[in-house]
Each structure stands twice: as C-alpha cells, then as structure tokens.
Enzyme design. Structure first.
Site, PDB file in Angstrom:
ATOM      1  N   HIS A   1       1.912  -9.041  -3.462  1.00 50.80           N
ATOM      2  CA  HIS A   1       0.816  -8.087  -3.296  1.00 50.80           C
ATOM      3  C   HIS A   1       1.467  -6.718  -3.162  1.00 50.80           C
ATOM      4  O   HIS A   1       1.823  -6.288  -2.063  1.00 50.80           O
ATOM      5  CB  HIS A   1       0.003  -8.454  -2.050  1.00 50.80           C
ATOM      6  CG  HIS A   1      -1.137  -7.515  -1.790  1.00 50.80           C
ATOM      7  ND1 HIS A   1      -2.388  -7.698  -2.322  1.00 50.80           N
ATOM      8  CD2 HIS A   1      -1.208  -6.369  -1.055  1.00 50.80           C
ATOM      9  CE1 HIS A   1      -3.182  -6.718  -1.913  1.00 50.80           C
ATOM     10  NE2 HIS A   1      -2.489  -5.901  -1.146  1.00 50.80           N
TER      11      HIS A   1
ATOM     12  N   ASP B   1       0.856  -1.199   0.000  1.00 51.47           N
ATOM     13  CA  ASP B   1       0.000   0.000   0.000  1.00 51.47           C
ATOM     14  C   ASP B   1       0.887   1.241   0.000  1.00 51.47           C
ATOM     15  O   ASP B   1       2.100   1.143   0.049  1.00 51.47           O
ATOM     16  CB  ASP B   1      -0.935  -0.020   1.230  1.00 51.47           C
ATOM     17  CG  ASP B   1      -0.152   0.030   2.546  1.00 51.47           C
ATOM     18  OD1 ASP B   1       0.875  -0.667   2.645  1.00 51.47           O
ATOM     19  OD2 ASP B   1      -0.550   0.767   3.470  1.00 51.47           O
TER      20      ASP B   1
ATOM     21  N   GLU C   1       2.361 -10.231   0.715  1.00 53.52           N
ATOM     22  CA  GLU C   1       2.661  -8.813   0.560  1.00 53.52           C
ATOM     23  C   GLU C   1       4.160  -8.605   0.781  1.00 53.52           C
ATOM     24  O   GLU C   1       4.894  -9.549   1.105  1.00 53.52           O
ATOM     25  CB  GLU C   1       1.824  -7.976   1.549  1.00 53.52           C
ATOM     26  CG  GLU C   1       1.890  -6.487   1.255  1.00 53.52           C
ATOM     27  CD  GLU C   1       0.801  -5.648   1.930  1.00 53.52           C
ATOM     28  OE1 GLU C   1      -0.138  -6.224   2.501  1.00 53.52           O
ATOM     29  OE2 GLU C   1       0.904  -4.415   1.865  1.00 53.52           O
TER      30      GLU C   1
ATOM     31  N   ASP D   1       1.338 -18.096  -3.975  1.00 50.66           N
ATOM     32  CA  ASP D   1       2.000 -16.999  -4.692  1.00 50.66           C
ATOM     33  C   ASP D   1       0.945 -16.277  -5.519  1.00 50.66           C
ATOM     34  O   ASP D   1       0.891 -16.418  -6.738  1.00 50.66           O
ATOM     35  CB  ASP D   1       3.131 -17.546  -5.573  1.00 50.66           C
ATOM     36  CG  ASP D   1       3.833 -16.424  -6.328  1.00 50.66           C
ATOM     37  OD1 ASP D   1       3.677 -15.246  -5.927  1.00 50.66           O
ATOM     38  OD2 ASP D   1       4.529 -16.731  -7.320  1.00 50.66           O
TER      39      ASP D   1
HETATM   40  O1  9MR Z   1       2.659  -6.709   9.163  1.00 48.89           O
HETATM   41  C1  9MR Z   1       1.422  -6.529   9.791  1.00 48.89           C
HETATM   42  C2  9MR Z   1       1.017  -7.806  10.475  1.00 48.89           C
HETATM   43  O2  9MR Z   1       1.921  -8.113  11.497  1.00 48.89           O
HETATM   44  C3  9MR Z   1      -0.395  -7.670  11.024  1.00 48.89           C
HETATM   45  O3  9MR Z   1      -0.822  -8.921  11.524  1.00 48.89           O
HETATM   46  C4  9MR Z   1      -1.335  -7.196   9.929  1.00 48.89           C
HETATM   47  C5  9MR Z   1      -2.760  -7.002  10.403  1.00 48.89           C
HETATM   48  O4  9MR Z   1      -2.849  -6.011  11.346  1.00 48.89           O
HETATM   49  O5  9MR Z   1      -0.876  -5.979   9.376  1.00 48.89           O
HETATM   50  C6  9MR Z   1       0.396  -6.080   8.786  1.00 48.89           C
HETATM   51  O6  9MR Z   1       0.760  -4.851   8.318  1.00 48.89           O
HETATM   52  C7  9MR Z   1       0.185  -4.360   7.129  1.00 48.89           C
HETATM   53  C8  9MR Z   1      -0.222  -2.933   7.422  1.00 48.89           C
HETATM   54  O7  9MR Z   1      -1.291  -2.940   8.307  1.00 48.89           O
HETATM   55  C9  9MR Z   1      -0.524  -2.118   6.183  1.00 48.89           C
HETATM   56  N1  9MR Z   1       0.530  -2.208   5.236  1.00 48.89           N
HETATM   57  C10 9MR Z   1       0.828  -3.579   4.841  1.00 48.89           C
HETATM   58  C11 9MR Z   1       1.245  -4.392   6.028  1.00 48.89           C
HETATM   59  C12 9MR Z   1       1.652  -5.802   5.625  1.00 48.89           C
HETATM   60  O8  9MR Z   1       0.609  -6.618   5.285  1.00 48.89           O
END
Ligand code: 9MR
Ligand code: ZN
Length: 535
Positions: A462, A149, A517, A508
């Site tokens: 992602h 994002d 991601e 994947d």
């Molecule tokens: O890396 C984060 C993971 O530890 C959490 O479980 C998750 C849900 O809260 O969020 C991940 O972080 C994301 C973030 O909220 C937004 N940018 C992408 C991150 C990776 O997925």
C-alpha cells in the site's frame, strides 16, 4: 508448506525450516547441470504453534555449509522456495532497506541516475499553513514521506532516524558501501547523508518557542496518485509534547553523531535540541494530539509522554554530559516505563540504547546497571518466546497488531543490543536472527515481507508511488506492515475470515493499509538488525 528464509543463510549459521505437513525431508542443490540431493533427514516434531494454529515440525539442515542455491522437499510432497547459502548473505538486503528511504524523499525530484526507473518529478513544494491560523504560512519542504501516504510526522521521523543512527554508531563497518544517492561520494557515509535529508526538514518543524509541530500533512489523505500530482494544501498541526520530546532526543543524538563530519550542522541541531528541551521544561504537562474534525491523516496519538521525555533526557545527557539532564533521567527512570521498546508509541527503549551505548562512560553506575538488567530480562523473555513458537519468532498471538513486523524487528533490535553487552551471546543472536528469518519467509503465510527479497516476496505494498508508477514490481527493500490479528481496512475485513489465527491475518493486497503498507519506521529497525549480521 515448507517455510524458510527465502533469501538464505550465511555459511556457518543455524538453518531451520518449518514443515506443516511432512516429516522426512531432503535438501536439493540446484546447479547448471541439474539438481542433486545433498541431505536427507528426519524433522523434529514441534506440535501446535499457537499464533498460526499450525502443527509443525522443524527441519534442521545446519550441517549444510557449502555455498549454493537450494530448496527443500518433504515426504508430504511439499517443496520450499529457493534460497541461497553464502557469505555476506544480507548485504544487498541491507543496502536496499536503506536505499528505500531515498525513494521517500519529498520536495525534490527522484532522478533516473539514482532512482532507476522509479523516478518522479518534484513534489510538495508549496508553503504550509498553520492549521490553527491560515494567515500564517511556512516553508517546510523536504523530509521523507512517512509511509504509503505523503504525510510527514515528527515522532515517526525521530524514531526512524534514531534507529538508523544507532545502527551506524554500533556497526559502522556495515555502512561502508555507497547506496547511489545524490550525496554519495562526499566523504560522509550514505546512511548519514540520507538521514540528513530528514534532519534538515526536522529543523524547519520547530516553532519560535521550541515546540515541534506534531505533523505536516494535508487535511485528508490524497487519493492514489504520484506524489507530484498531489496539489492539496499542507498544514502544520499543533505542537505536542510527545513530538517535542522525540524531537529533542533525535536532535541531541544526531548532533553527537554528525559532530565529527559537520560541526556547524551538529551545532544547529544541538541548538534545536536545547530549544525543544526548554519548551518541555515550560510545559511539564502532557500535550497530546488528536485529529481535528475534517482531518483523516495519521494521528500518531499517545496517552503519555513520559517515555518520550525519558528518551530526550537520556540523549541530552549523553550528548552534553550535563548533570541536570541525568537528574531528570533518574526521576523519569522511576516511572513505570518498559525501557525495552523502540516503536513510535513507546520510545523508552531508546533511552536504554543511549545509556548502554554512548552513555556508558558518563552515566552513574547504578543507572547503567538498572537499564542493563531491564534489557537483559526482556531479552531472556524473548528468547523464551522464540522457543515457544513453532516458527521460532519471539511473538505472542496478541503481538500481531497493525505493523506487527515492527514488533518483530524492534524485538530483533533489543536482542541485538544485548548481543553487544554480553559475552555469552549465542542464544540472543539466534533469537535475533530468527526474527529476520520470520520476516524473510519463515512464517505461516510463506511470504517474504520485504519487496524484491525472496522467491515469494510480497509485491503489492500500500504505497501510492508503487501503485501509480505503471511499473510492475515495487522498488526492492520495503518491509510490509505484516499480519494483524484485528484487520482494520475494508478489504482485509471482507477477505479474512473471522477466527483466522493472527499470524495468518495477512493479504498481499494494495488496498490493505492495515496489513500491507510501508513506513520509514518499519524499515529502520530492519536496517539495524541486518547491519548487525553484516558486520
Ligand atoms: O503505524 C501506525 C499503527 O501503529 C497504528 O495502529 C495505525 C492507526 O493509528 O497507524 C499507523 O500509522 C499510519 C499513519 O497513521 C499514517 N501513515 C501510515 C501509517 C502506517 O499505516
Ligand atoms: Zn512529497
């Protein structure tokens, strides 16, 4: 399947593959003239691996020490992917893991000269509004997009920068090569040039009282589009104590590192650190962060800020040498904190890192010994876990969470840190290297979790730019989040049968944000671990 590190092994390293069917195996060398069998052996039965539920045998071919390209075959008819044995085997990897941060730069165009085909126009330059008062706007351009994002968040930023700066502090000899970014050749190592892009942005993320805004994002995640196409309004979300403590820590650390290169910049960061610290003194209570209604961007919420405050106290103390910070550090040290983790939720391991590296000269003996005993104990536990696992990774089934590759790599960091502290380091070094082997293919799904590295490297992160740039392959050097025993995104939930063993809960697929991601703080520990092995 035959799982192994698809990038390869350095000449004198131990070399082990995991067989899920066969028992006898051959190693074949691939040459222009054809292939030849260079080794034939029996593997050693391991039994059932818990996290994958695979029955495995270990094929040890460590005696192979000639440079070349190889693959394995077994008596069950399985073949492995190709791999290399050679010198400096993880150097290109480390370079691309670091270069990946450049591709996350926000608020500027990525030019072909540096980005190759992965160019894009300038993005996200509009002023941001305070979430709580839309009449106030601020210029907060810059920094790295956090992940797939376009949001930018303080805690993840602080942690990623810290991993990179410590990698540089501990293993400067691994950062001599330039990575072709706009600042390359300015006399400053590129790792510091790249981190500065983030730090300059962080300097803008502090309010008048010294608090750090928890995050800078739009209200809702953008649809899949190139960064420059995202015209949504960005907001500065309220200050949290977690973000502010991380901020103080990162600024104090960075100030120490950059002092030798740019005194004025180092002073600006130290002032920001002091301001953040006084904010923390004024606000001893935990101030967390929750997404307000109508906002779905990353939350990075926590339940406790003691670990963040511990890290801040450690960095403030190490940089200034002032007793008042050591006093706070000693108080927080008594709290029930792990002191071995380096992720965004639990940063208490970074306090250990500070005290056991630059802090060794100033800190009280008992404190140094305390931190040291804790990390040694954890390292021993990890060595044991690695021996208990058929794929030799120091992970238990419940450790496969969202971003499990971060857990893998943070444990690699801990083991590497311990290698810098002890004489007898062979077991820790082996275990640290095993974390890297897992990442690069010695795992139950047979993927290398780094784009562009390995014959079966994952290809569909992602990541908005990767998905939208019209280029087939993603840029090299991105670590995937990796398998998650409990998948969260729709595609993963629909396609991964219930009861799938955690190490195998991976796809994947570009839609799988909970499995595939990319983030800055999943790449940064990979830089740290590879930098150790590239010394
Ligand atoms: O890396 C984060 C993971 O530890 C959490 O479980 C998750 C849900 O809260 O969020 C991940 O972080 C994301 C973030 O909220 C937004 N940018 C992408 C991150 C990776 O997925
Ligand atoms: Zn941007």
């Amino acid at each position: 399947m035959i799982a192994l590190n698809q990038v390869g092994y350095s000449i004198s390293a131990k070399k082990k593959a995991v067989l899920t069917k066969g028992s006898r195996f051959q190693v074949l060398q691939v040459m222009k003239e054809g292939e030849k069998i260079v080794l034939e052996k029996e593997s050693v039965r391991f039994g059932r691996d818990e996290a994958s539920q695979d029955e495995v045998s270990i094929a040890d071919f460590s005696e192979l020490q000639a440079e070349g390209i190889y693959y394995l075959k077994d008596d069950a008819g399985e073949t492995s992917y190709h791999f290399r044995i050679g010198a400096d085997i993880y150097r290109p990897l480390q370079k691309d893991l670091l270069k990946a941060f450049y591709y996350q730069r926000c608020g500027c165009a990525l030019e072909a000269e540096y980005a190759g085909e992965y160019t894009h126009a300038c993005c996200h330059r509009d002023r941001a509004l305070l979430w709580e008062n839309h009449d106030i706007s601020k210029e907060v351009n810059g920094g790295w997009h956090d992940a797939g994002d376009f949001g930018r968040y303080i805690s993840p930023a602080a942690v990623a920068v810290a991993h990179l700066l410590y990698a540089f502090l501990l293993f400067p000899e691994s950062f001599q090569e330039e990575i072709n970014i706009p600042e390359s050749g300015n006399g400053v190592p590129d790792v510091l040039n790249e981190c500065r892009y983030e730090l300059e942005w962080m300097l803008k993320m502090q309010d008048e009282e010294g608090g750090a805004y928890h995050k800078l994002t739009s209200a809702m995640h953008a649809d899949f589009m190139m960064p420059e196409e995202d015209k949504s309004q960005f907001y500065l979300f309220p200050v949290s104590s977690m973000a502010t403590a991380d901020y103080a820590a990162a600024m104090a650390l960075a100030s120490r590192v950059y002092a030798a290169y740019d005194k004025a910049f180092a002073d600006r960061m130290m002032n920001a650190a002091y301001k953040a610290w006084s904010w923390l003194e004024k606000h001893p209570e935990y101030i967390g962060f929750h997404n307000p209604e109508n906002c779905n961007t990353g939350e990075y919420d926590d339940v406790c800020d003691k670990d963040e405050r511990l890290w801040a106290a450690a960095e403030m103390f190490v940089t200034t040498g002032e007793e008042k910070y050591q006093k706070v550090l000693k108080e927080l040290y008594k709290e029930n904190l792990g002191k071995t983790d380096f992720g965004w939720t639990d940063v208490s391991g970074l306090a250990s890192m500070a005290i056991l590296t630059d802090g060794k000269k100033q800190a009280e003996e008992s404190l140094i010994k305390g931190f040291r005993d804790i990390v040694l104990k954890e390292a021993d536990r990890l060595v044991h876990l690695s021996e208990e696992c058929g794929y030799m990774v120091a992970m238990e089934p419940e450790d496969y969470v969202w971003g499990s590759n971060m857990v893998v790599l943070n444990r690699g960091m801990l083991l590497v840190l311990v290698c810098t502290l002890v004489e007898e380091k062979a077991a820790y070094e082996d275990a640290a290297l095993s974390q890297l082997h897992y990442l690069l293919g010695t795992n139950a799904v047979g993927y290398s979790y780094v784009t562009g590295y390995g014959e079966n490297a994952y290809k569909n992160p992602h990541n908005r730019p990767t998905a939208c740039d019209g280029i087939d392959l993603p840029m090299p050097g991105w670590v995937s989040g990796g398998p998650s025993g409990i998948p969260y995104d729709e595609t993963a939930i629909a396609n991964i049968p219930q009861g799938t063993p955690p190490m195998k809960c991976y796809l994947d697929h570009v839609a799988c944000y909970s499995l595939n991601e990319i983030t800055i703080y999943w790449n940064s520990p990979a830089v740290f671990v590879t930098a150790y092995f590239n010394r």
